[in-house]
Design an enzyme around this catalytic site. Structure first.
Site, short mmCIF file in Angstrom:
data_model
loop_
_atom_site.label_atom_id
_atom_site.label_comp_id
_atom_site.label_asym_id
_atom_site.label_seq_id
_atom_site.Cartn_x
_atom_site.Cartn_y
_atom_site.Cartn_z
N ARG A 1 0.86 -1.18 0.00
CA ARG A 1 0.00 0.00 0.00
C ARG A 1 0.90 1.23 0.00
O ARG A 1 1.93 1.25 0.69
CB ARG A 1 -0.91 0.03 1.24
CG ARG A 1 -2.08 -0.92 1.19
CD ARG A 1 -3.10 -0.52 0.12
NE ARG A 1 -4.27 -1.40 0.09
CZ ARG A 1 -4.43 -2.42 -0.76
NH1 ARG A 1 -3.49 -2.70 -1.65
NH2 ARG A 1 -5.53 -3.14 -0.74
N GLU B 1 -3.42 7.81 -4.14
CA GLU B 1 -3.65 7.04 -5.34
C GLU B 1 -4.90 7.54 -6.02
O GLU B 1 -5.92 7.65 -5.32
CB GLU B 1 -3.82 5.57 -4.96
CG GLU B 1 -2.98 4.65 -5.81
CD GLU B 1 -2.95 3.24 -5.27
OE1 GLU B 1 -3.98 2.55 -5.45
OE2 GLU B 1 -1.93 2.83 -4.69
N HIS C 1 -1.19 0.41 -9.77
CA HIS C 1 -1.82 -0.59 -8.87
C HIS C 1 -2.39 -1.77 -9.66
O HIS C 1 -3.60 -2.03 -9.65
CB HIS C 1 -2.90 0.07 -8.00
CG HIS C 1 -3.15 -0.69 -6.72
ND1 HIS C 1 -3.51 -0.09 -5.54
CD2 HIS C 1 -3.07 -2.01 -6.43
CE1 HIS C 1 -3.66 -0.98 -4.60
NE2 HIS C 1 -3.39 -2.18 -5.11
#
Ligand code: DGY
Length: 326
Positions: A237, A266, A285
């Site tokens: 993360r 993000e 991602h």
């Protein structure tokens, strides 16, 4: 009998949706971008089931404003976007998809490691820009992966899968995790204090969940411990790394390179200084982004959701404490 209303926050692979169509009154958010928080909250307030993605903020206010909500099912293993305590307090089980994306995410972590070690994005940009004029004895020199030391932070399923890949490259494997792992020992990995992992590793791969303890775990202090040749890989993360400290470390040569599948925030803002650096490889991602794995986790998410609507225990529950309070 009326079917339970289920809000799915994005179009997910059809095999997952197909499982829900017959038994649910399915409302699927059709856009590429997620629903706004207000829309999400309004939809949750009218639904009995929510099928969510990691980009949906499922906070206590939303959960508490959804009187009919009986199950939340996340199509991901990480659930740091969901207030688990609030869901548990309301008796709502939260599903997730552990195990199914382990190998696919480990594949990407290793791909990033190799790409950063051998400077593949820079090399590709060089060729595309028409700069390849001859074989260069000093051109784009990178680092060997074989025989190097890999430091794994967080030796869960994905960390172990990365360690198995590293064995094929004859890497020395060192790791830090909350507990020593017998499986890691069986792979010949050495359990070391976190600072030693930072100090000794040539490649550092992060595999911890994002928690208050791991938030900005990789910060100025950690970078000061690392080798100037170190390469940092993050498929966990974004919040595990302090992005400002990362920029300082990469731009001043404290470490050699970083390869990130996840960022904080993000998506990464287009004006992030990290995007100006040649030694920072960033992908959007895509750790679990293979056709097979995304299909598998969509099906798992649908199965968790259906179990919750039937009042059965979720096959994969991120807040099992919810069953203790019943
Ligand atoms: C997860 O499942 O948590 C991943 O980050 C999404 O692929």
């Amino acid at each position: 009998m009326s079917k339970p209303r289920v809000f799915v926050t994005r179009v997910i692979p059809e095999p997952g949706l197909a499982l829900l169509r017959d038994s649910c009154d399915l409302v699927i958010w059709p856009d590429e971008l997620p629903p706004s928080y207000d829309t999400l909250r309004a939809e949750a307030a009218r639904s009995e089931g929510l099928l969510t993605l990691l980009s949906d903020p499922i906070d206590a206010a939303l959960i508490n404003a959804a009187p009919s909500l009986r199950v939340i099912s996340q199509m991901a293993v990480g659930v740091d976007n969901i207030d688990l305590a609030a869901a548990t307090a309301r008796g709502i089980p939260v599903g997730h998809t552990p195990g199914a994306l382990t190998e696919t995410t480990a594949d990407l972590a290793f791909a990033l490691l190799m790409a950063a070690a051998r400077r593949l994005p820079e090399a590709e940009r060089f060729v595309h820009a028409g700069q390849w004029r001859t074989w260069g004895p000093m051109l784009l020199l990178g680092q060997d992966v074989h025989g190097a030391t890999l430091g794994i932070v967080g030796m869960g399923r994905i960390g172990l899968a990365v360690a198995r890949r590293a064995q094929g490259f004859a890497m020395r494997i060192i790791y830090y995790s909350r507990h020593e792992s017998p499986e890691a020992r069986a792979l010949g990995a050495e359990y070391l204090p976190l600072d030693e992992v930072f100090a000794q590793a040539d490649f550092i791969s992060l595999h911890t969940p994002l928690t208050p303890e791991t938030y900005h775990l990789v910060n100025d202090r950690a970078f000061a411990l690392m080798k100037p040749t170190a390469v940092l890989i993050n498929t966990a993360r974004g919040g595990v790394i302090d992005p400002d400290a990362l920029y300082r470390a990469l731009s001043t040569g404290k470490i050699a390179a970083a390869a990130l599948d996840v960022t904080e925030p993000e998506p990464i803002p287009p004006d992030s200084p990290l995007l100006t650096l040649d030694n920072c490889l960033i992908v959007p991602h895509i750790g679990s982004a293979s056709v097979a794995t995304r299909t598998r986790i969509a099906v798992m998410a649908a199965e968790n959701l259906l179990a919750g609507l039937r009042g059965e225990r979720l096959p994969h529950c991120a807040n099992p404490q919810v069953y203790e309070r019943q």
